[in-house]
Design an enzyme around this catalytic site. Structure first.
Site, PDB file in Angstrom:
ATOM      1  N   CYS A 109       0.804  -1.226   0.000  1.00  0.00           N
ATOM      2  CA  CYS A 109       0.000   0.000   0.000  1.00  0.00           C
ATOM      3  C   CYS A 109       0.837   1.275   0.000  1.00  0.00           C
ATOM      4  CB  CYS A 109      -0.954  -0.001   1.186  1.00  0.00           C
ATOM      5  SG  CYS A 109      -2.154  -1.330   1.095  1.00  0.00           S
ATOM      6  N   HIS A 243      -3.125   7.550   2.337  1.00  0.00           N
ATOM      7  CA  HIS A 243      -3.550   6.241   1.836  1.00  0.00           C
ATOM      8  C   HIS A 243      -4.899   5.922   2.470  1.00  0.00           C
ATOM      9  CE1 HIS A 243      -3.928   2.121   0.889  1.00  0.00           C
ATOM     10  NE2 HIS A 243      -3.609   1.680   2.096  1.00  0.00           N
ATOM     11  N   ASN A 273     -10.088   0.170   0.189  1.00  0.00           N
ATOM     12  CA  ASN A 273      -8.628   0.261   0.127  1.00  0.00           C
ATOM     13  C   ASN A 273      -8.153  -0.276  -1.224  1.00  0.00           C
ATOM     14  OD1 ASN A 273      -5.864  -0.058   0.390  1.00  0.00           O
ATOM     15  ND2 ASN A 273      -5.947  -0.960   2.432  1.00  0.00           N
TER      16      ASN A 273
END
Ligand code: COA
Length: 316
Positions: A109, A243, A273
């Protein structure tokens, strides 16, 4: 300087209620613990390469840059369609970039921050003048759809930015990037699999509580570092583009920075996500709807499997 922004989301939207039909979960639980309402999931023909190429083309169109001017494509992804050729090399071909080089970055990520930092280094070293940085992910392919602890958290999509060397060493551009990794925490978030090891599931595995425990502290220190190195303070930040993993993590970092949520770009409710794609997706949305403007100071941060984490401070 960041001069172009683009993104691509698959057409198919899967709501929490739809997931509740197949898993022992509920819209209330997912929203309450994560802020997620829905996610986009790839359909037939949508791949890491196809989404990356669409997002990159949109970013080039935004910047008014011809593919002939592009020196490099860097794709952050943990879900490439193939181990090689790299996603980036397929994208070079799709976009008709004849003279470029390209490679993928696997930092989970945090991949977009790692890729952005790499692009900045190539430009500062004089090895490239124009770099397209992309995050493209197909997490729906690596999820264990019977595991409610992870299946509800992720989505698919791609985002891209175009970075160009500036002749004017003024205030605009990438002011600082800071990258970190700690392999000792490798077992709290990982993909159980590798090419040629068929006894492994190939699924994402996570100890959510442990990841959460690390997230706010590490992210806050990464943004502190960014601001300190640029001689700036929280008050100077126009926008936090974090993020997008979980609204509780995002709010935790914003609280520590004393940044009101009105100055934080949030997409996790609609995108879930999307790993390395989440920051460029959020950037593209906020630039196009007019929230983020030229001259704004934008702070980005991410944490992911590895653990890897980092921050980037950019003057648009
Ligand atoms: N629906 C309903 N119940 C669920 C569920 C779901 N989708 N997922 C887990 N649960 C249950 C668990 O089974 C557990 O039940 P039990 O108490 O009967 O055993 C209970 O909810 C609490 O589980 P826990 O994992 O402790 O919940 P949590 O409060 O830590 O929230 C996360 C789980 C995943 C939302 C949270 O840990 C988190 O966001 N972590 C960070 C994850 C992340 O961002 N990862 C990506 C980083 S890039």
């Amino acid at each position: 300087m960041l001069v172009g922004f683009g993104s691509y989301l698959p057409e198919r939207i899967v709501t929490n209620d739809e997931l509740s039909e197949r898993l022992e979960t509920s819209d209330e639980w997912i929203r309450g613990r994560t802020g997620i309402r829905q996610r986009h999931i790839v359909g037939d023909g949508e791949t890491a390469v196809s989404m990356a190429s669409r997002a990159a083309q949109r970013a080039l169109d935004f910047a008014g840059i011809d593919p002939l001017e592009v020196d490099a494509v860097i794709v952050a992804t943990s879900t490439p369609d193939q181990v090689f050729p790299a996603t980036a090399v397929r994208v070079l071909h799709d976009l008709g970039i004849p003279n470029g080089f390209g490679f993928d970055v696997a930092a989970a990520c945090s991949g977009f921050i790692y890729a952005l930092s790499s692009a900045d280094a190539f430009i500062r070293a004089g090895n490239a003048k124009c770099v397209v940085v992309i995050g493209s992910e197909v997490y729906s392919r690596i999820l264990d759809w019977s595991d409610r602890g992870t299946a509800v958290l992720f989505g698919d999509g791609a985002g891209a930015v175009v970075i160009r060397a500036s002749d004017d060493p003024g205030e605009r551009g990438i002011l600082a990037t800071h990258l970190h990794a700690d392999g000792a925490t490798g077992d709290i978030l990982y993909i159980d699999g590798a090419i040629g090891l068929p006894e492994q599931s190939g699924h994402l595995r996570m100890n959510g509580r442990e990841v959460f425990r690390h997230a706010v502290g590490k992210l806050t220190s990464a943004v502190d570092e960014a601001l300190q190195s640029a001689g700036l303070s929280y008050n100077d930040v126009s926008w936090l583009v974090p993020h997008q993993a979980n609204i509780r993590i995002i709010e935790g970092v914003a609280r520590k920075l004393q940044l009101p949520m009105e100055r934080v770009v949030v997409t996790v409710d609609r995108h879930a996500n999307t790993s390395a794609a989440s920051i460029p997706l959020a950037l593209d949305e906020a630039v196009r709807d007019g929230r983020i403007k030229q001259g704004d100071l934008v702070l980005m941060e991410a944490l992911g499997g590895g653990l890897t984490w980092g921050s980037a401070l950019v003057r648009l």
